[in-house]
Motif scaffolding. Structure first.
Motif, PDB file in Angstrom:
ATOM      1  N   VAL A  39       1.832  27.861 133.496  1.00 36.81           N
ATOM      2  CA  VAL A  39       1.899  28.439 134.834  1.00 36.81           C
ATOM      3  C   VAL A  39       2.709  27.506 135.715  1.00 36.81           C
ATOM      4  N   PRO A  40       3.350  28.016 136.721  1.00 35.48           N
ATOM      5  CA  PRO A  40       3.338  29.414 137.142  1.00 35.48           C
ATOM      6  C   PRO A  40       3.973  30.306 136.083  1.00 35.48           C
ATOM      7  N   ALA A  41       3.450  31.523 135.986  1.00 36.59           N
ATOM      8  CA  ALA A  41       3.880  32.452 134.951  1.00 36.59           C
ATOM      9  C   ALA A  41       4.579  33.655 135.572  1.00 36.59           C
ATOM     10  N   HIS A  42       5.689  34.042 134.966  1.00 38.79           N
ATOM     11  CA  HIS A  42       6.384  35.254 135.385  1.00 38.79           C
ATOM     12  C   HIS A  42       5.597  36.471 134.912  1.00 38.79           C
ATOM     13  N   ALA A  43       5.807  37.591 135.552  1.00 37.38           N
ATOM     14  CA  ALA A  43       5.079  38.820 135.228  1.00 37.38           C
ATOM     15  C   ALA A  43       5.199  39.168 133.744  1.00 37.38           C
ATOM     16  N   GLY A  44       6.359  38.982 133.157  1.00 38.42           N
ATOM     17  CA  GLY A  44       6.544  39.292 131.736  1.00 38.42           C
ATOM     18  C   GLY A  44       5.651  38.458 130.838  1.00 38.42           C
ATOM     19  N   GLU A  45       5.454  37.197 131.187  1.00 41.85           N
ATOM     20  CA  GLU A  45       4.566  36.327 130.421  1.00 41.85           C
ATOM     21  C   GLU A  45       3.119  36.794 130.557  1.00 41.85           C
ATOM     22  N   VAL A  46       2.756  37.232 131.770  1.00 36.35           N
ATOM     23  CA  VAL A  46       1.400  37.730 132.011  1.00 36.35           C
ATOM     24  C   VAL A  46       1.178  39.020 131.216  1.00 36.35           C
ATOM     25  N   VAL A  47       2.181  39.904 131.204  1.00 32.15           N
ATOM     26  CA  VAL A  47       2.085  41.150 130.427  1.00 32.15           C
ATOM     27  C   VAL A  47       1.823  40.828 128.965  1.00 32.15           C
ATOM     28  N   SER A  48       2.584  39.912 128.426  1.00 29.34           N
ATOM     29  CA  SER A  48       2.466  39.564 127.010  1.00 29.34           C
ATOM     30  C   SER A  48       1.068  39.059 126.654  1.00 29.34           C
ATOM     31  N   VAL A  49       0.535  38.144 127.448  1.00 28.05           N
ATOM     32  CA  VAL A  49      -0.785  37.602 127.146  1.00 28.05           C
ATOM     33  C   VAL A  49      -1.871  38.659 127.350  1.00 28.05           C
ATOM     34  N   CYS A  50      -1.697  39.528 128.337  1.00 28.29           N
ATOM     35  CA  CYS A  50      -2.686  40.593 128.566  1.00 28.29           C
ATOM     36  C   CYS A  50      -2.718  41.575 127.402  1.00 28.29           C
ATOM     37  N   ILE A  51      -1.553  41.934 126.883  1.00 26.92           N
ATOM     38  CA  ILE A  51      -1.494  42.837 125.727  1.00 26.92           C
ATOM     39  C   ILE A  51      -2.172  42.186 124.534  1.00 26.92           C
ATOM     40  N   ASP A  52      -1.914  40.904 124.322  1.00 28.69           N
ATOM     41  CA  ASP A  52      -2.547  40.183 123.216  1.00 28.69           C
ATOM     42  C   ASP A  52      -4.065  40.147 123.366  1.00 28.69           C
ATOM     43  N   ASN A  53      -4.546  40.117 124.605  1.00 27.84           N
ATOM     44  CA  ASN A  53      -5.979  39.973 124.860  1.00 27.84           C
ATOM     45  C   ASN A  53      -6.757  41.280 124.868  1.00 27.84           C
ATOM     46  N   LEU A  54      -6.087  42.411 124.866  1.00 28.38           N
ATOM     47  CA  LEU A  54      -6.804  43.688 124.966  1.00 28.38           C
ATOM     48  C   LEU A  54      -7.789  43.904 123.824  1.00 28.38           C
ATOM     49  N   GLY A  55      -7.536  43.327 122.673  1.00 31.93           N
ATOM     50  CA  GLY A  55      -8.468  43.449 121.558  1.00 31.93           C
ATOM     51  C   GLY A  55      -9.813  42.807 121.833  1.00 31.93           C
ATOM     52  N   ASP A  56      -9.837  41.872 122.794  1.00 30.27           N
ATOM     53  CA  ASP A  56     -11.080  41.183 123.148  1.00 30.27           C
ATOM     54  C   ASP A  56     -11.834  41.866 124.280  1.00 30.27           C
ATOM     55  N   VAL A  57     -11.353  43.024 124.722  1.00 32.11           N
ATOM     56  CA  VAL A  57     -11.975  43.720 125.849  1.00 32.11           C
ATOM     57  C   VAL A  57     -12.744  44.926 125.329  1.00 32.11           C
ATOM     58  N   ASP A  58     -14.013  44.990 125.692  1.00 30.76           N
ATOM     59  CA  ASP A  58     -14.829  46.159 125.387  1.00 30.76           C
ATOM     60  C   ASP A  58     -14.886  46.997 126.645  1.00 30.76           C
ATOM     61  N   GLY A  59     -14.696  48.262 126.509  1.00 29.96           N
ATOM     62  CA  GLY A  59     -14.814  49.081 127.709  1.00 29.96           C
ATOM     63  C   GLY A  59     -13.832  50.215 127.740  1.00 29.96           C
ATOM     64  N   ASP A  60     -13.446  50.543 128.940  1.00 27.56           N
ATOM     65  CA  ASP A  60     -12.680  51.755 129.149  1.00 27.56           C
ATOM     66  C   ASP A  60     -11.175  51.555 129.161  1.00 27.56           C
ATOM     67  N   VAL A  61     -10.680  50.497 128.504  1.00 30.51           N
ATOM     68  CA  VAL A  61      -9.251  50.307 128.387  1.00 30.51           C
ATOM     69  C   VAL A  61      -8.790  51.117 127.185  1.00 30.51           C
ATOM     70  N   VAL A  62      -7.876  52.038 127.436  1.00 25.74           N
ATOM     71  CA  VAL A  62      -7.358  52.875 126.367  1.00 25.74           C
ATOM     72  C   VAL A  62      -5.894  52.516 126.154  1.00 25.74           C
ATOM     73  N   GLY A  63      -5.510  52.334 124.909  1.00 28.93           N
ATOM     74  CA  GLY A  63      -4.119  52.005 124.632  1.00 28.93           C
ATOM     75  C   GLY A  63      -3.817  50.587 125.024  1.00 28.93           C
ATOM     76  N   ARG A  64      -2.792  50.441 125.858  1.00 27.66           N
ATOM     77  CA  ARG A  64      -2.393  49.102 126.283  1.00 27.66           C
ATOM     78  C   ARG A  64      -1.994  49.129 127.746  1.00 27.66           C
ATOM     79  N   LEU A  65      -1.915  47.969 128.317  1.00 33.98           N
ATOM     80  CA  LEU A  65      -1.442  47.849 129.691  1.00 33.98           C
ATOM     81  C   LEU A  65       0.080  47.884 129.684  1.00 33.98           C
ATOM     82  N   SER A  66       0.640  48.639 130.575  1.00 28.06           N
ATOM     83  CA  SER A  66       2.096  48.658 130.692  1.00 28.06           C
ATOM     84  C   SER A  66       2.537  47.535 131.621  1.00 28.06           C
ATOM     85  N   GLU A  67       3.834  47.260 131.590  1.00 25.83           N
ATOM     86  CA  GLU A  67       4.371  46.271 132.519  1.00 25.83           C
ATOM     87  C   GLU A  67       4.120  46.699 133.959  1.00 25.83           C
ATOM     88  N   ALA A  68       4.218  48.006 134.205  1.00 25.01           N
ATOM     89  CA  ALA A  68       3.974  48.512 135.561  1.00 25.01           C
ATOM     90  C   ALA A  68       2.530  48.283 135.979  1.00 25.01           C
TER      91      ALA A  68
END
Length: 123
Positions: free
Chosen positions: A30-59
Motif C-alpha cells: 500500500v498505497p494500492a491502486h484500484a486494480g491491485e485491490v480488485v485482484s486481491v478481492c477476487i482472490d479472496n472471494l473464495g473465503d467469503v460465505d454469504g450472498d456474494v454471487v460470481g465475482r466482484l467487477s472492477e466497477a
C-alpha cells in the motif's frame, strides 16, 4: 461517527474491499491502486460465505472505494507516480489500523475465514 460505527454500516462488498486493502498493507503493498485491490478481492472471494454471487467487477470495487473514501474509511494517497501508465490512478490506504478493522469485522460470520487470513498476513 466513529470508525467502528462506520465499519458496522458497510455492505459485504465494502467489507471485502476493506479487507483487501488491509491484506495489501500486511504485504507492504500500500498505497494500492484500484486494480491491485480488485485482484486481491477476487482472490479472496473464495473465503467469503454469504450472498456474494460470481465475482466482484472492477466497477464494483471502484464504486466501493469511492464510497469508502466518502465515509472516511479509506484515504487516497499521493504516490508520486510519474510513469505514463500509472498517472492519474488513485491509490488507497486504510484510515485505521488493520487490527482494528479485523476486530470490527470478527463477528461477521460470512467473513470469518477472510478475517483470519488477513490477520495472518498482517502479523
Amino acid at each position: 461517527m466513529s470508525e467502528l460505527t462506520d465499519v458496522e454500516a458497510t455492505t459485504l462488498t465494502h467489507r471485502v474491499v476493506l479487507l483487501g486493502i488491509a491484506e495489501l498493507g500486511g504485504s507492504d503493498a500500500v498505497p494500492a491502486h484500484a486494480g491491485e485491490v480488485v485482484s486481491v478481492c477476487i482472490d479472496n472471494l473464495g473465503d467469503v460465505d454469504g450472498d456474494v454471487v460470481g465475482r466482484l467487477s472492477e466497477a464494483d470495487v471502484a464504486r466501493a472505494l469511492n464510497e469508502l473514501e466518502d465515509t472516511g474509511l479509506v484515504d487516497r494517497a499521493d504516490v508520486g507516480d510519474t510513469s505514463a501508465v500509472g498517472k492519474g490512478r488513485p491509490a488507497y490506504v486504510l484510515s485505521m489500523e488493520s487490527e482494528a478493522l479485523c476486530e470490527a469485522l470478527e463477528d461477521d460470520d460470512r467473513l470469518a475465514s477472510l478475517v483470519d487470513h488477513v490477520e495472518a498476513v498482517c502479523h
